[in-house]
Motif scaffolding. Structure first.
Motif, PDB file in Angstrom:
ATOM      1  N   PRO A  49       0.830  -1.212   0.000  1.00  0.00           N
ATOM      2  CA  PRO A  49       0.000   0.000   0.000  1.00  0.00           C
ATOM      3  C   PRO A  49       0.862   1.259   0.000  1.00  0.00           C
ATOM      4  O   PRO A  49       1.951   1.283   0.562  1.00  0.00           O
ATOM      5  CB  PRO A  49      -0.786  -0.108   1.308  1.00  0.00           C
ATOM      6  N   ARG A  98      -9.163   0.545  -0.418  1.00  0.00           N
ATOM      7  CA  ARG A  98     -10.012   0.004   0.646  1.00  0.00           C
ATOM      8  C   ARG A  98     -10.127   1.101   1.688  1.00  0.00           C
ATOM      9  O   ARG A  98      -9.129   1.563   2.245  1.00  0.00           O
ATOM     10  CB  ARG A  98      -9.424  -1.255   1.278  1.00  0.00           C
ATOM     11  N   ARG A 154      -3.504   0.636  -3.222  1.00  0.00           N
ATOM     12  CA  ARG A 154      -2.523  -0.222  -3.881  1.00  0.00           C
ATOM     13  C   ARG A 154      -2.496   0.163  -5.355  1.00  0.00           C
ATOM     14  O   ARG A 154      -3.493  -0.007  -6.059  1.00  0.00           O
ATOM     15  CB  ARG A 154      -2.877  -1.691  -3.705  1.00  0.00           C
ATOM     16  N   CYS A 188      -6.696   6.392   3.050  1.00  0.00           N
ATOM     17  CA  CYS A 188      -7.203   5.028   3.086  1.00  0.00           C
ATOM     18  C   CYS A 188      -6.135   4.128   2.464  1.00  0.00           C
ATOM     19  O   CYS A 188      -5.095   4.598   2.025  1.00  0.00           O
ATOM     20  CB  CYS A 188      -8.527   4.913   2.328  1.00  0.00           C
ATOM     21  N   GLU A 189      -6.404   2.843   2.408  1.00  0.00           N
ATOM     22  CA  GLU A 189      -5.443   1.926   1.793  1.00  0.00           C
ATOM     23  C   GLU A 189      -5.513   2.043   0.270  1.00  0.00           C
ATOM     24  O   GLU A 189      -6.582   1.929  -0.316  1.00  0.00           O
ATOM     25  CB  GLU A 189      -5.763   0.492   2.197  1.00  0.00           C
TER      26      GLU A 189
END
Length: 126
Positions: free
Chosen positions: A13, A39, A22, A19-20
């Motif tokens: 990440p 996420r 990727r 927030c997360e």
């Protein structure tokens, strides 16, 4: 010909988001589109700010949970299995409401893959 499989769980990440996030474009060796998985826990937003893109079209496919999107005209609820699309020059802010029961996971696609075309949007400037 070229083919690749990328498991988002193996992508570290990014640390600079609320927030997360990727970033999947580089591991997938994509150059024409930006591909990201987000996420967001309840109360977290996906972008860094309410914004629009000068060139880029953006699409959010909701993998799980429910995504909320604020626009100048209305608030939109996007359920799992649905796609939200923002044309270029269309202000939006995607988030998971504080009172949500679960996280929301979204696959985001932006094209063209341009850098620096996100413009902060201030609703009071209308």
């Amino acid at each position: 010909m070229g083919y690749r499989i990328v498991d988002p769980k193996t992508v570290e990440p990014t640390g600079d988001r609320p927030c997360e996030l990727r970033r999947l474009s580089e591991p997938a060796q994509l150059s024409s589109v930006a591909l990201n998985q987000f996420r967001a826990a309840p109360g977290e937003q996906i972008p860094l700010a309410y914004h629009y893109h000068e060139e880029q079209e953006e699409a959010f496919y909701v993998l799980s949970g429910t995504l909320s999107v604020e626009t100048p005209e209305t608030d939109i609820t996007v359920s799992a299995g649905s796609l939200f699309v923002a044309d270029s020059e269309s202000p939006h802010r995607a988030y998971n409401p504080a009172d949500a029961a679960t996280d929301v996971t979204v696959l985001a696609l932006g094209a063209p893959a341009v850098s620096g075309d996100a413009v902060p949007y201030e609703p009071a400037n209308e």
